[in-house]
Design a protein around this motif. Structure first.
Motif, PDB file in Angstrom:
ATOM      1  N   LEU A 134      41.560  28.501  73.857  1.00  0.00           N
ATOM      2  CA  LEU A 134      40.856  28.921  75.029  1.00  0.00           C
ATOM      3  C   LEU A 134      39.280  29.335  74.391  1.00  0.00           C
ATOM      4  CD1 LEU A 134      40.946  29.642  77.897  1.00  0.00           C
ATOM      5  CD2 LEU A 134      41.764  32.028  77.250  1.00  0.00           C
ATOM      6  N   GLU A 135      39.195  29.729  73.319  1.00  0.00           N
ATOM      7  CA  GLU A 135      37.709  30.061  72.744  1.00  0.00           C
ATOM      8  C   GLU A 135      37.276  28.830  72.440  1.00  0.00           C
ATOM      9  OE1 GLU A 135      36.272  32.681  72.806  1.00  0.00           O
ATOM     10  OE2 GLU A 135      37.622  33.821  74.027  1.00  0.00           O
ATOM     11  N   THR A 136      37.899  27.915  71.885  1.00  0.00           N
ATOM     12  CA  THR A 136      37.122  26.572  71.667  1.00  0.00           C
ATOM     13  C   THR A 136      36.637  26.116  72.950  1.00  0.00           C
ATOM     14  OG1 THR A 136      38.970  26.609  69.785  1.00  0.00           O
ATOM     15  CG2 THR A 136      37.613  24.467  70.376  1.00  0.00           C
ATOM     16  N   ILE A 137      37.620  25.911  74.131  1.00  0.00           N
ATOM     17  CA  ILE A 137      37.103  25.592  75.271  1.00  0.00           C
ATOM     18  C   ILE A 137      35.857  26.211  75.704  1.00  0.00           C
ATOM     19  CG2 ILE A 137      37.461  25.492  77.895  1.00  0.00           C
ATOM     20  CD1 ILE A 137      40.493  25.085  76.921  1.00  0.00           C
ATOM     21  N   ARG A 138      35.901  27.259  75.519  1.00  0.00           N
ATOM     22  CA  ARG A 138      34.415  28.130  75.982  1.00  0.00           C
ATOM     23  C   ARG A 138      33.529  27.624  75.252  1.00  0.00           C
ATOM     24  NH1 ARG A 138      37.712  33.591  76.361  1.00  0.00           N
ATOM     25  NH2 ARG A 138      38.951  33.462  78.375  1.00  0.00           N
ATOM     26  N   LYS A 139      33.531  27.661  74.107  1.00  0.00           N
ATOM     27  CA  LYS A 139      32.341  27.238  73.101  1.00  0.00           C
ATOM     28  C   LYS A 139      31.810  25.873  73.540  1.00  0.00           C
ATOM     29  CE  LYS A 139      31.330  26.220  68.319  1.00  0.00           C
ATOM     30  NZ  LYS A 139      31.631  26.430  66.864  1.00  0.00           N
ATOM     31  N   PHE A 140      32.775  24.929  73.815  1.00  0.00           N
ATOM     32  CA  PHE A 140      32.409  23.507  73.960  1.00  0.00           C
ATOM     33  C   PHE A 140      31.577  23.424  75.403  1.00  0.00           C
ATOM     34  CE2 PHE A 140      33.928  20.092  71.098  1.00  0.00           C
ATOM     35  CZ  PHE A 140      34.110  20.832  70.163  1.00  0.00           C
ATOM     36  N   LYS A 141      32.260  24.271  76.112  1.00  0.00           N
ATOM     37  CA  LYS A 141      31.720  24.353  77.700  1.00  0.00           C
ATOM     38  C   LYS A 141      30.196  24.967  77.725  1.00  0.00           C
ATOM     39  CE  LYS A 141      33.659  25.134  82.101  1.00  0.00           C
ATOM     40  NZ  LYS A 141      34.574  25.854  82.673  1.00  0.00           N
ATOM     41  N   GLN A 142      30.020  25.955  76.986  1.00  0.00           N
ATOM     42  CA  GLN A 142      28.651  26.641  76.819  1.00  0.00           C
ATOM     43  C   GLN A 142      27.689  25.492  76.519  1.00  0.00           C
ATOM     44  OE1 GLN A 142      29.256  30.029  74.353  1.00  0.00           O
ATOM     45  NE2 GLN A 142      30.077  31.065  76.141  1.00  0.00           N
ATOM     46  N   ASN A 143      28.316  24.616  75.269  1.00  0.00           N
ATOM     47  CA  ASN A 143      27.306  23.661  74.933  1.00  0.00           C
ATOM     48  C   ASN A 143      27.206  22.183  75.600  1.00  0.00           C
ATOM     49  OD1 ASN A 143      26.213  24.881  72.397  1.00  0.00           O
ATOM     50  ND2 ASN A 143      28.250  25.457  72.227  1.00  0.00           N
ATOM     51  N   GLY A 144      27.813  22.323  76.808  1.00  0.00           N
ATOM     52  CA  GLY A 144      27.654  21.284  77.723  1.00  0.00           C
ATOM     53  C   GLY A 144      28.694  20.291  77.720  1.00  0.00           C
ATOM     54  N   ALA A 145      29.716  20.168  76.993  1.00  0.00           N
ATOM     55  CA  ALA A 145      30.852  19.383  76.790  1.00  0.00           C
ATOM     56  C   ALA A 145      31.908  19.399  78.244  1.00  0.00           C
ATOM     57  CB  ALA A 145      31.801  19.596  75.628  1.00  0.00           C
ATOM     58  N   LYS A 146      32.405  18.327  78.411  1.00  0.00           N
ATOM     59  CA  LYS A 146      33.296  18.396  79.585  1.00  0.00           C
ATOM     60  C   LYS A 146      34.918  18.555  79.134  1.00  0.00           C
ATOM     61  CE  LYS A 146      31.270  17.698  83.480  1.00  0.00           C
ATOM     62  NZ  LYS A 146      30.341  18.643  83.290  1.00  0.00           N
ATOM     63  N   ILE A 147      35.664  19.305  79.728  1.00  0.00           N
ATOM     64  CA  ILE A 147      36.866  19.651  79.076  1.00  0.00           C
ATOM     65  C   ILE A 147      37.858  19.137  80.104  1.00  0.00           C
ATOM     66  CG2 ILE A 147      38.397  21.663  78.354  1.00  0.00           C
ATOM     67  CD1 ILE A 147      35.592  21.720  77.212  1.00  0.00           C
ATOM     68  N   ILE A 148      38.818  18.504  79.450  1.00  0.00           N
ATOM     69  CA  ILE A 148      40.094  18.091  79.865  1.00  0.00           C
ATOM     70  C   ILE A 148      41.157  18.893  79.114  1.00  0.00           C
ATOM     71  CG2 ILE A 148      41.865  15.989  80.302  1.00  0.00           C
ATOM     72  CD1 ILE A 148      39.207  14.128  79.838  1.00  0.00           C
ATOM     73  N   SER A 149      41.891  19.599  79.951  1.00  0.00           N
ATOM     74  CA  SER A 149      43.011  20.198  79.295  1.00  0.00           C
ATOM     75  C   SER A 149      44.473  19.380  79.697  1.00  0.00           C
ATOM     76  CB  SER A 149      43.285  21.800  79.655  1.00  0.00           C
ATOM     77  OG  SER A 149      43.430  21.837  81.221  1.00  0.00           O
ATOM     78  N   ILE A 150      45.410  19.406  78.865  1.00  0.00           N
ATOM     79  CA  ILE A 150      46.819  18.976  78.973  1.00  0.00           C
ATOM     80  C   ILE A 150      47.620  20.190  78.842  1.00  0.00           C
ATOM     81  CG2 ILE A 150      48.455  17.360  78.214  1.00  0.00           C
ATOM     82  CD1 ILE A 150      46.298  15.672  76.998  1.00  0.00           C
ATOM     83  N   CYS A 151      48.359  20.553  79.846  1.00  0.00           N
ATOM     84  CA  CYS A 151      48.966  21.856  80.007  1.00  0.00           C
ATOM     85  C   CYS A 151      50.044  21.685  80.800  1.00  0.00           C
ATOM     86  CB  CYS A 151      47.788  22.747  80.727  1.00  0.00           C
ATOM     87  SG  CYS A 151      48.172  24.327  80.534  1.00  0.00           S
ATOM     88  N   ASN A 152      51.199  22.886  80.460  1.00  0.00           N
ATOM     89  CA  ASN A 152      52.526  22.670  81.103  1.00  0.00           C
ATOM     90  C   ASN A 152      52.383  23.930  82.353  1.00  0.00           C
ATOM     91  OD1 ASN A 152      54.938  21.519  81.449  1.00  0.00           O
ATOM     92  ND2 ASN A 152      55.819  23.408  80.348  1.00  0.00           N
ATOM     93  N   VAL A 153      51.882  25.172  81.795  1.00  0.00           N
ATOM     94  CA  VAL A 153      52.157  26.386  82.918  1.00  0.00           C
ATOM     95  C   VAL A 153      51.067  26.248  83.825  1.00  0.00           C
ATOM     96  CG1 VAL A 153      52.212  28.639  82.927  1.00  0.00           C
ATOM     97  CG2 VAL A 153      53.151  27.486  81.053  1.00  0.00           C
ATOM     98  N   LEU A 154      51.342  25.979  85.163  1.00  0.00           N
ATOM     99  CA  LEU A 154      50.547  26.178  86.419  1.00  0.00           C
ATOM    100  C   LEU A 154      49.662  27.426  86.260  1.00  0.00           C
ATOM    101  CD1 LEU A 154      51.429  23.918  88.689  1.00  0.00           C
ATOM    102  CD2 LEU A 154      51.922  26.082  89.961  1.00  0.00           C
ATOM    103  N   GLY A 155      48.470  27.428  86.855  1.00  0.00           N
ATOM    104  CA  GLY A 155      47.650  28.477  87.036  1.00  0.00           C
ATOM    105  C   GLY A 155      47.397  29.434  85.680  1.00  0.00           C
ATOM    106  N   SER A 156      47.629  28.687  84.427  1.00  0.00           N
ATOM    107  CA  SER A 156      47.275  29.642  83.288  1.00  0.00           C
ATOM    108  C   SER A 156      45.814  29.560  82.881  1.00  0.00           C
ATOM    109  CB  SER A 156      48.222  28.960  82.115  1.00  0.00           C
ATOM    110  OG  SER A 156      48.228  27.673  82.013  1.00  0.00           O
TER     111      SER A 156
END
Ligand code: F6R
Length: 614
Positions: A361-383
């Motif tokens: 989650l923190e890695t996502i936040r860091k990348f997002k703040q710097n303009g990256a686009k985030i694709i997640s592959i996830c199993n739990v709905l609404g997490s």
């Protein structure tokens, strides 16, 4: 980590809460507790250890609560050792407010100091205990509980989900979400709060996935949700999991049930994405702007932890060989602290079964703040991870309850396979003939997985002989090297046997020194371009008296008798799909060794399913 539940309804609350906690036990299991509003008073029961200890206490002969409102908690200790006194719920000085908490209050030291100066007396070593005291403090200046609660929540820093009951408010259950998951279940004349859906699936499939900064006040027949202290409406969703998916359904452990569920889990993962009639991969989650970015950029990073990281390593091979792109793969706990360049042309693929892993989650936040686009592959709905990603591809593997991940791993690999074909096509790397072949190879995949699962009895029969060893090595090469890593991880986490995964070619650079007659070596030996190299590695092991368990293709005609003490044959399949079959005997081997040793398979020591702390 930690599971919380809340109940307000028409059934005995202690019964519903204990049953719901059992469904969340995968989130933590070092202590558990419950608080009930009983005849206008709050009654708290806590026990160290598993929920069964709490259950025995709550249902001791003669105990009656007459409660229809309450909260419960199952703990994975962060602040304060596992003990009865640190178990939740926690209360204020006058035991008027009871709180259960999942997450971390980062500024609790500061708050505790402040509250102690105002004569609040603390009994535990937890961060959570500041919450009821803070609400109590706020209630000195207002009689309005809502105002006091809002004021208290404003001062809490960190990630948390809370369920709260208050003496004198016999028909009120409060939930707060900021950074940790909280789901609101809506039944017939009853309401639920829980960290995860399986907790209340037996009672209802209607739910609201609360968002960050939501506070919910639940009363009989009505509820109000506030976001950032303003009242709002949220959509009710219908969950299409069946209650039996969250039950053991006759299996001894969730782990073996989830291993056996892999044919269905995998077909659910790919069925809505593959059109077998015109051989097309469809990602309805991906929009035009992402399509354009994929065409334009080669800057792709993949991040995950544990088993999801192993699936990501396989994802890299698939992307490289099928799509012609070379994503880097790094542990989220490393990537988040690296000074890697990130731009608006960067794509981060974040992989997580639970969708709650703190480092991811923190890695996502860091990348997002710097303009990256985030694709997640996830199993739990609404997490949390899907909520913070720009695009989410759900694996749809169904609830994975056992702490050791199995079906989520294979489902994640399938998503990577499909993504690689999709991206390869977008980038003009693949001919229609190649795409047709890749898609056709999926047609008999579930059948082959079912056939691989028939190895169950055989692997069970060899497990006792191997349970006496203290160390194992797992070898693989190429796309099957991560299979070796994952096989080793499965063994160590559930059987407590030390195991390491290595690329076969690395043996002579050190690990070969470990080989003797006490070292079983599991060799993943499918027929592919690295087969001969792997045979060489097998010779290296065998000539040093290593005990070898060799996994190879059903139609491999080579005589391996002199090289293998045990041969496990897996259906022959295309090289890119091999990890999906080869991991299955390794999951089964770990399971049966751990079961023979009498280990607590679904809840291994020191671990929890969703790792919401750094
Ligand atoms: C091992 C296992 C863990 C998880 C890891 C990441 O069996 O389950 O290694 O894979 O904690 O969890 P998620 O995928 O939920 O982010």
């Amino acid at each position: 980590m930690c599971g919380i539940v809340g109940y307000l309804g028409n059934k005995p609350a202690e019964y519903v809460i204990i049953q719901s906690l059992k469904k969340l036990e995968y989130r933590g299991y070092d202590s558990a507790g419950i608080a009930l509003l009983s005849n206008g008073e709050i009654i708290v029961e806590k026990e160290q250890g598993k929920i069964v200890n709490l259950e025995n206490k709550v249902f001791e002969k003669g105990k009656k609560y007459y409660a229809t409102v309450g909260i419960g908690h199952t703990r994975w200790a962060t602040h304060g050792e596992p003990s009865k006194v640190n178990a939740h719920p926690h209360s204020d000085c006058n035991s008027n407010i009871a709180v259960v908490h999942n997450g971390i209050i980062e500024n609790y030291m500061e708050l505790k100091e402040y509250l102690e100066k105002r004569n609040h007396v603390f009994t535990s070593k937890t961060d959570t205990e500041v919450i009821p005291h803070l609400i109590e403090e706020k209630l000195k200046y207002t009689t309005d509980l809502k105002v006091a609660l809002f004021e208290a929540v404003k001062e809490l820093k960190g990630a948390f989900a809370l369920a709260i009951i208050v003496q004198g408010y016999n028909n009120l259950l409060i939930g707060v979400r900021k950074g940790s998951p909280l789901i609101f279940g809506i039944g017939e004349g009853e309401y639920f709060l829980a960290s995860d859906i399986p907790a209340f699936l037996e009672y209802t499939n209607k739910a609201i996935i609360l968002e960050d900064n939501d506070i919910i006040f639940i009363e009989r027949e009505k509820y109000k949700i506030y976001n950032n202290f303003e009242e709002i409406e949220r959509n009710i969703i219908e969950i299409n999991w069946s209650p039996s998916q969250a039950e053991k359904s006759g299996y001894k452990h969730f782990m073996i049930k989830e291993i056996m569920e892999q044919p269905e889990a995998i077909s659910k993962t790919f069925l809505d994405k593959v059109n077998f009639t015109n051989n097309e991969i469809i990602f309805y989650e991906i929009d035009n702007s992402l399509v354009n970015l994929i065409k334009e950029t080669n800057d792709i990073a993949i991040t995950a932890c544990g088993t999801s990281w192993h699936a990501s390593l396989i994802g890299r091979y698939l992307m490289e060989e099928i799509a012609g792109v070379v994503p880097e793969v790094d542990y989220a706990s490393e990537l988040r602290y690296r000074k890697r360049p990130i731009t608006d042309k960067t794509i981060l693929i974040a992989v997580s079964q639970s969708g709650e892993t703190a480092d991811t989650l923190e890695t996502i936040r860091k990348f997002k703040q710097n303009g990256a686009k985030i694709i997640s592959i996830c199993n739990v709905l609404g997490s949390s991870i899907p909520r913070e990603s720009d695009y989410t591809i759900y694996t749809h593997a169904g609830p994975e309850i056992s702490v050791a991940s199995t079906k989520a791993f294979t489902s994640q690999i399938i998503i990577f396979y499909l993504l690689a074909i999709y991206i390869g096509k977008l980038k003009g790397e693949l001919s229609s003939k190649e795409i047709n072949t890749f898609i056709n190879n999926l047609k008999d995949l579930t059948k082959k997985i079912k056939r691989t699962l028939l190895l169950d009895e055989y692997i069970k029969s060899i497990a006792p002989d191997f349970s006496k060893f203290h160390n194992f090595l797992y070898l693989g090469r190429g796309i099957n090297f991560p299979v070796a890593l994952e096989g080793a991880l499965k063994l160590k986490e559930i059987s407590y046997i030390h195991a390491e995964g290595y690329p076969g070619g690395e043996m002579k650079h050190g690990p070969l020194a470990l080989i003797d007659e006490n070292m079983p070596v599991v060799v993943v030996l499918p027929q592919n371009s690295l087969y001969e190299k792997m045979i060489g590695n097998l010779h290296e092991v065998k000539s040093r008296k290593g005990i070898t368990i060799v996994l190879t293709d059903e139609n491999n005609g080579d005589n391996l008798e002199n090289l293998a003490d045990v041969i496990i044959r897996v259906p022959t399949i295309d090289k890119y799909l091999q990890p999906l079959l080869y991991i299955i005997p390794l999951q089964l081997l770990s399971y049966y060794i751990a079961d023979y040793k009498g280990c607590d398979i679904d809840q291994p020591r020191n671990l929890a399913k969703s790792v919401t702390v750094e």
